[in-house]
Design a protein around this motif. Structure first.
Motif, PDB file in Angstrom:
ATOM      1  N   ARG A  41      -0.809   2.777  -0.852  1.00 39.40           N
ATOM      2  CA  ARG A  41      -0.492   1.373  -0.579  1.00 39.40           C
ATOM      3  C   ARG A  41      -0.913   0.980   0.840  1.00 39.40           C
ATOM      4  O   ARG A  41      -0.594   1.686   1.811  1.00 39.40           O
ATOM      5  CB  ARG A  41       1.011   1.181  -0.728  1.00 39.40           C
ATOM      6  CG  ARG A  41       1.489  -0.249  -0.509  1.00 39.40           C
ATOM      7  CD  ARG A  41       2.969  -0.349  -0.809  1.00 39.40           C
ATOM      8  NE  ARG A  41       3.754   0.409   0.143  1.00 39.40           N
ATOM      9  CZ  ARG A  41       4.949   0.931  -0.135  1.00 39.40           C
ATOM     10  NH1 ARG A  41       5.483   0.798  -1.332  1.00 39.40           N
ATOM     11  NH2 ARG A  41       5.596   1.604   0.787  1.00 39.40           N
ATOM     12  N   ALA A  43      -0.461  -0.783   4.153  1.00 38.22           N
ATOM     13  CA  ALA A  43       0.751  -1.210   4.852  1.00 38.22           C
ATOM     14  C   ALA A  43       0.482  -2.415   5.739  1.00 38.22           C
ATOM     15  O   ALA A  43       1.409  -2.940   6.364  1.00 38.22           O
ATOM     16  CB  ALA A  43       1.303  -0.050   5.670  1.00 38.22           C
ATOM     17  N   ARG A  44      -0.772  -2.854   5.816  1.00 39.50           N
ATOM     18  CA  ARG A  44      -1.138  -3.983   6.675  1.00 39.50           C
ATOM     19  C   ARG A  44      -2.208  -4.816   5.989  1.00 39.50           C
ATOM     20  O   ARG A  44      -2.952  -4.312   5.153  1.00 39.50           O
ATOM     21  CB  ARG A  44      -1.751  -3.480   7.993  1.00 39.50           C
ATOM     22  CG  ARG A  44      -0.798  -2.767   8.905  1.00 39.50           C
ATOM     23  CD  ARG A  44       0.073  -3.765   9.650  1.00 39.50           C
ATOM     24  NE  ARG A  44       0.880  -3.103  10.665  1.00 39.50           N
ATOM     25  CZ  ARG A  44       2.054  -2.523  10.439  1.00 39.50           C
ATOM     26  NH1 ARG A  44       2.548  -2.533   9.220  1.00 39.50           N
ATOM     27  NH2 ARG A  44       2.719  -1.951  11.415  1.00 39.50           N
ATOM     28  N   ASP A  45      -2.320  -6.068   6.400  1.00 38.70           N
ATOM     29  CA  ASP A  45      -3.483  -6.868   6.009  1.00 38.70           C
ATOM     30  C   ASP A  45      -4.644  -6.442   6.896  1.00 38.70           C
ATOM     31  O   ASP A  45      -4.460  -6.275   8.108  1.00 38.70           O
ATOM     32  CB  ASP A  45      -3.205  -8.354   6.256  1.00 38.70           C
ATOM     33  CG  ASP A  45      -2.093  -8.879   5.369  1.00 38.70           C
ATOM     34  OD1 ASP A  45      -2.062  -8.516   4.174  1.00 38.70           O
ATOM     35  OD2 ASP A  45      -1.237  -9.641   5.872  1.00 38.70           O
ATOM     36  N   THR A  90      -1.617  -6.476   2.420  1.00 33.52           N
ATOM     37  CA  THR A  90      -0.423  -5.619   2.409  1.00 33.52           C
ATOM     38  C   THR A  90       0.106  -5.477   0.986  1.00 33.52           C
ATOM     39  O   THR A  90       0.255  -6.474   0.288  1.00 33.52           O
ATOM     40  CB  THR A  90       0.676  -6.235   3.297  1.00 33.52           C
ATOM     41  OG1 THR A  90       0.147  -6.393   4.602  1.00 33.52           O
ATOM     42  CG2 THR A  90       1.911  -5.364   3.346  1.00 33.52           C
ATOM     43  N   ASN A 125      -2.000   3.320   8.412  1.00 33.73           N
ATOM     44  CA  ASN A 125      -1.683   2.105   7.637  1.00 33.73           C
ATOM     45  C   ASN A 125      -1.866   2.252   6.134  1.00 33.73           C
ATOM     46  O   ASN A 125      -2.034   1.262   5.420  1.00 33.73           O
ATOM     47  CB  ASN A 125      -2.466   0.891   8.156  1.00 33.73           C
ATOM     48  CG  ASN A 125      -2.115   0.568   9.585  1.00 33.73           C
ATOM     49  OD1 ASN A 125      -0.965   0.743   9.994  1.00 33.73           O
ATOM     50  ND2 ASN A 125      -3.089   0.137  10.366  1.00 33.73           N
TER      51      ASN A 125
END
Ligand code: AMP
Ligand code: MG
Length: 396
Positions: A41, A43-45, A90, A125
């Motif tokens: 996944r 975790a950030r854009d 995200t 991330n």
């Protein structure tokens, strides 16, 4: 206390809708129905990249895809090749080949290309699939209080209903010839019954069902009859009538009923006169009648036993810490739990006494939000020292 907790029979079970189960005690194991997260996944854009492509900065990469959260697997690039990036949001799944996500703040987009101005470590991330939990792993075990995080876990694994322990019934019996019901106008030397209500509120707050009995007079026959009635519940809480006065009959009547006493008295203030025992297979507490003592001793002694009855896994009492706002002086010999006010944020918690007039001062206790704990061997605690505080009963 723990030795008694081990001997209790488990409560019955019932099935509840997920939200109705919040605050209750879980009666079944809850397992992960898949890996958590189920996919790697973001975790950030930003941009899913290969960390090795960012050794020379700034790096120019081809943007080969845009991956939204929830995008189907076939919408993802099969594999990110060297010098390629995918715009990613995200919560979206990272494409194969990508080993990091660069935050959008470190990028400049030029149509189909992106300039990246910062290096990343492999793994940065991205939350790897299965890193939080593996499929079939035990996530919640029976005896867990269903707080908001446990409810979130149950929701995440698709449990729209949960099996919880049935509520325990706790009888509450106030004693004293001077005590009248709330609806009654007290005579000049009488007081209204507050203990039954504070205790019932505490019982309710921890998730058990209080049963209020009529006030018992300081007269053995009626007291005995009411105690016998109370013993039909899962546990009996008595308030008052346990000190050394001529009309303190609770211990005597319980003894006549064949009670076993585990302890009588505690070296604390408020709350010194106190009995805990068992009779006719039921546990009981004889708590002191002074209203603040009743509240404190419930929290210190009765609560852990009731929680064990409710099927909760035993846990140590939780004390918080704060700095004392101004000097406190007391007599040594008793551990004290004094109504206090904790304030201040984060690491600046400060506590001060609520300014009480003894164990009957419910007005001061109502102004307080915790109890300051004073060790039995301390005569003076200086301003600025770290002290333990016991929170008031926390409501579920
Ligand atoms: P006791 O433990 O019976 O000696 O009572 C200690 C003090 O608490 C006395 O001042 C009582 O009047 C008071 N008290 C006892 N029972 C209650 C009650 N149910 N509500 C409020 N105060 C009470
Ligand atoms: Mg009394």
């Amino acid at each position: 206390m723990e030795e008694h907790a081990g001997k209790l029979s488990a409560p019955g079970k019932e099935q509840l809708e997920l939200l109705a189960a919040a605050g209750r005690v879980l009666a079944e194991p809850v397992h992960a129905d898949r890996d958590f997260p189920p996919f790697p996944r973001a975790a950030r854009d930003g941009y899913a990249v290969r960390a090795a492509d960012l050794i020379q900065l700034p790096a120019e990469l081809d943007v080969v895809a845009e991956i939204r959260a929830g995008a189907a697997p076939e919408e993802l690039p099969e594999r990110l090749a060297a010098k390629q990036a995918a715009a990613i949001m995200t919560g979206a799944a990272c494409p194969p080949g990508a080993d990091a996500v660069v935050m959008v703040e470190y990028s400049r987009r030029h149509e189909e290309r992106v300039e990246i101005t910062r290096a990343v470590q492999p793994g940065e991330n991205i939350v790897p699939a299965g890193s939080e939990a593996k499929k079939d792993q035990l996530l919640l075990s029976p005896g867990t209080r269903l707080d908001e995080a446990a409810i979130a876990v149950a929701a995440s694994v698709g449990k729209s209903q949960l099996q919880v322990y049935r509520k325990r019934g706790i009888a509450v019996l106030a004693t004293g010839d001077e005590v009248v019901e709330v609806e009654t106008k007290p005579g000049p030397n009488q007081i209204r019954n507050s203990n039954s209500y504070s205790l019932a509120a505490q019982v309710q707050a921890i998730g058990a069902e209080p049963l209020l009995l009529p006030i018992a007079p300081d007269e053995p026959h009626r007291l005995r009859a009411l105690i016998e009635k109370g013993l039909q519940s899962d546990l009996l809480l008595l308030a008052g009538g346990v000190s050394m006065g001529k009309y303190d009959l609770v211990e005597q009547v319980l003894s006549e009923l064949g009670a076993e006493f585990f302890f009588t008295g505690a070296q604390i203030q408020p709350g010194r006169p106190l009995v805990f025992g068992r009779v006719r297979d039921k546990y009981f507490f004889g708590l002191p009648g002074n209203p603040v003592s009743t509240m404190v001793t419930f929290e210190l002694f009765a609560r852990p036993v009731i929680e064990a009855l409710m099927g909760l896994k035993p846990r140590p009492l939780a004390f918080l810490h704060a700095r004392l706002k101004s000097e406190v002086k007391t007599k040594t010999g008793l551990k004290r739990f004094l109504p206090a006010i904790v304030s201040g944020e984060f690491e600046n918690a400060q506590v001060e006494l609520a300014g009480w007039h003894g164990s009957g001062d419910i007005a001061a206790t109502a102004r307080s939000n915790c109890y300051l704990v004073i060790p039995e061997d301390r005569e003076r605690i200086a301003a600025g020292e770290w002290v333990a505080i016991l929170p008031k009963t926390i409501f579920y």
